[in-house]
Design an enzyme around this catalytic site. Structure first.
Site, PDB file in Angstrom:
ATOM      1  N   LYS A 122      25.786 -59.240   6.602  1.00  0.00           N
ATOM      2  CA  LYS A 122      26.536 -57.828   7.249  1.00  0.00           C
ATOM      3  C   LYS A 122      26.348 -56.581   6.231  1.00  0.00           C
ATOM      4  CE  LYS A 122      30.569 -59.716   8.020  1.00  0.00           C
ATOM      5  NZ  LYS A 122      30.297 -61.121   7.863  1.00  0.00           N
ATOM      6  N   THR A 123      26.647 -56.803   5.067  1.00  0.00           N
ATOM      7  CA  THR A 123      26.571 -55.753   4.040  1.00  0.00           C
ATOM      8  C   THR A 123      25.352 -55.067   3.745  1.00  0.00           C
ATOM      9  OG1 THR A 123      28.681 -56.483   3.054  1.00  0.00           O
ATOM     10  CG2 THR A 123      27.437 -55.047   1.585  1.00  0.00           C
ATOM     11  N   GLU A 166      30.226 -52.443   9.513  1.00  0.00           N
ATOM     12  CA  GLU A 166      30.231 -54.139   9.516  1.00  0.00           C
ATOM     13  C   GLU A 166      31.256 -54.344  10.592  1.00  0.00           C
ATOM     14  OE1 GLU A 166      30.457 -56.321   5.931  1.00  0.00           O
ATOM     15  OE2 GLU A 166      29.408 -54.734   4.732  1.00  0.00           O
TER      16      GLU A 166
END
Length: 465
Positions: A122-123, A166
């Site tokens: 996600k990051t 996110e």
């Protein structure tokens, strides 16, 4: 565009744990919008100092007196315990308590959100979108779970109409968002304190997909088993466009070639019937897939594909995601946030592909007792990809110990897989241990989601001696 106004509850917010990756980003955006932000954290940090530079009041330690009587809300994450003194004070004063996810949803109101979900990646993917959209002059707002290039660079209030965020599945908080475009990179069983089975994971992700605005788009990995299952369940939903990406036949955005070039990759895709090649400035197949997910999401927003592909090359990484910390005595030290077996395997394979004949030495710190209980054996098997590994005690984060659950589970599994593994219970000794093992040309990976990241500078300093 005119920036969104502040909801009344967000005019004077108080964040408990303001230095955390998710909390600090929201606090920064609110401060940039003119809110009078305050909060507390267990210890001072570069992130806390960066927030002060934006006008926030940051207290160190948790005390009831830190909460101002005129606070309009108290923002908490799922990691904040019920006996926190500032939380108790909020109850006494009647100050509303707002979960981090609700605060993030509030700052996204009036914008076009892109929400990035998945067990891993996600990051990185959020960062790729934030950097590339910024490079195109679109000035998006964003909230990322890691710093791009400096403390406090995990968030930004932009003048554009896009918001990249996110979407955290760990505590189901991603159900609060209503994105125009959502990405699901993968779905695996993790966060065992909150999910008992893959079926619960699937149901949670289905709820998330159900929040996509009518006419919106879901971008989803084609060949990752969990993501593909979710795509199958939601395909055919009225008002939802599902776009898949991957290397196999049948993917809407098909990756035809990934060519490693040292610590970068060259990626070729077929999208909308056209072939396109672009550079990803971080190594590894999984990062290439993240970049293609970002590409597909941007195209769904109406951004010209060639422009976006070129802009994606501007992304050079995010802190703790295979971040080069330095080199000493011919040894490179790299930091990895990987803490789930899939992430560990992906990062080790990426480094192995870029390292050539170099030895890979890993310092691994398990994260959470519950995760080690469920996935410790798989963590040990992943460590077998390294030439040697040093395994630390479990980093507890928000959890209390579980009887019988220790790093020995990982070490035993690693040795069974043929790995050369050493246990080290004293973190202060690690720099000496690695200095005794490392030779010129070696690569050292500090790996885990806890404070193992602090060891990189210590190892470099010891190698310099």
């Amino acid at each position: 565009m005119t920036p969104p106004g502040l909801p009344n509850a967000m005019e004077r917010p108080h964040f408990i744990g303001i230095g955390g990756a998710g909390m600090s980003g929201i606090a920064k955006i609110l401060a940039q919008r003119g809110a009078r932000v305050a909060g507390s954290d267990a210890k001072d940090s570069e992130t806390a100092r960066a927030l002060r530079a934006h006008g926030a009041t940051v207290h160190i330690g948790h005390e009831a007196g830190h909460l101002a009587p005129d606070a309009t809300c108290v923002v908490v994450s799922s990691a904040i315990r019920a006996d926190n003194p500032e939380l108790a004070r909020a109850a006494e004063l009647g100050v509303p308590v707002v979960h981090r996810s609700d605060a993030l949803a509030a700052v996204m109101e009036g914008l076009r959100p892109i929400a990035v979900a998945g067990t891993h990646g996600k990051t990185t993917t959020t960062s790729m979108l934030a950097v590339s959209l910024s490079a195109l002059g679109l000035d998006p707002s964003y909230a990322i779970g890691g710093d791009l290039d400096a403390p406090g660079s995990n968030a930004h209030h932009g003048e554009g109409d896009l918001f990249v965020a996110e979407a955290d599945e760990s505590d189901r908080s991603f159900h609060k968002y209503a994105p125009q475009v959502a990405i699901i990179l993968n779905a695996e069983l993790d966060h065992h304190a909150n999910y008992a089975s893959m079926e619960e994971i699937y149901e949670s992700f289905e709820t998330f997909v159900g929040k996509i605005v009518p006419g919106g788009t879901l971008v989803v990995a084609h060949e990752q088993e969990g993501a593909a299952e979710i795509a199958a369940r939601v395909r055919g939903t009225e008002g939802l466009d599902v776009v898949t990406y991957g290397e196999e036949e049948g993917a809407d955005v098909r990756i035809t070639k990934i060519t490693p070039r040292g610590l970068t990759s060259e990626v070729t895709v077929v999208i909308d019937g056209r072939m396109l090649t672009f550079t990803v400035s971080v190594p590894g197949r999984h990062y290439a897939h993240n970049a293609v997910a970002a590409l597909a999401a941007g195209v769904a927003l109406g951004i010209p594909v060639h422009n976006l592909a070129s802009a994606l090359g501007k992304y050079t990484g995010v802190k703790r995601r295979l971040q080069l910390k330095g080199e000493a005595a011919g040894v490179q030290v790299i930091d990895s946030y990987a803490h789930h077996p899939t992430e560990m395997t992906a990062d080790l394979e990426a480094i192995r592909g870029a390292a050539g004949d170099s030895r890979i030495l890993v310092v691994f710190q398990p994260h959470l007792f519950s995760r080690t209980q469920e996935l410790g054996k798989e963590m040990g098997q992943a460590l077998a990809l390294a030439d040697s590994a040093v395994v630390l005690d479990i980093y507890p984060a928000r959890e209390d110990p579980i009887p019988g659950i220790t790093s020995e589970i990982i070490i035993a599994a690693a040795r069974s897989a043929g790995a050369d593994v050493t246990a080290e219970h004293d973190k202060a000794e690690v720099a000496d241990v690695i200095a005794g093992m490392a030779k010129p040309g070696d690569l050292v990976l500090t790996m885990g989601a806890g404070d193992v990241t602090d060891l990189g500078p210590a190892i470099l300093a010891r190698l310099t001696d």
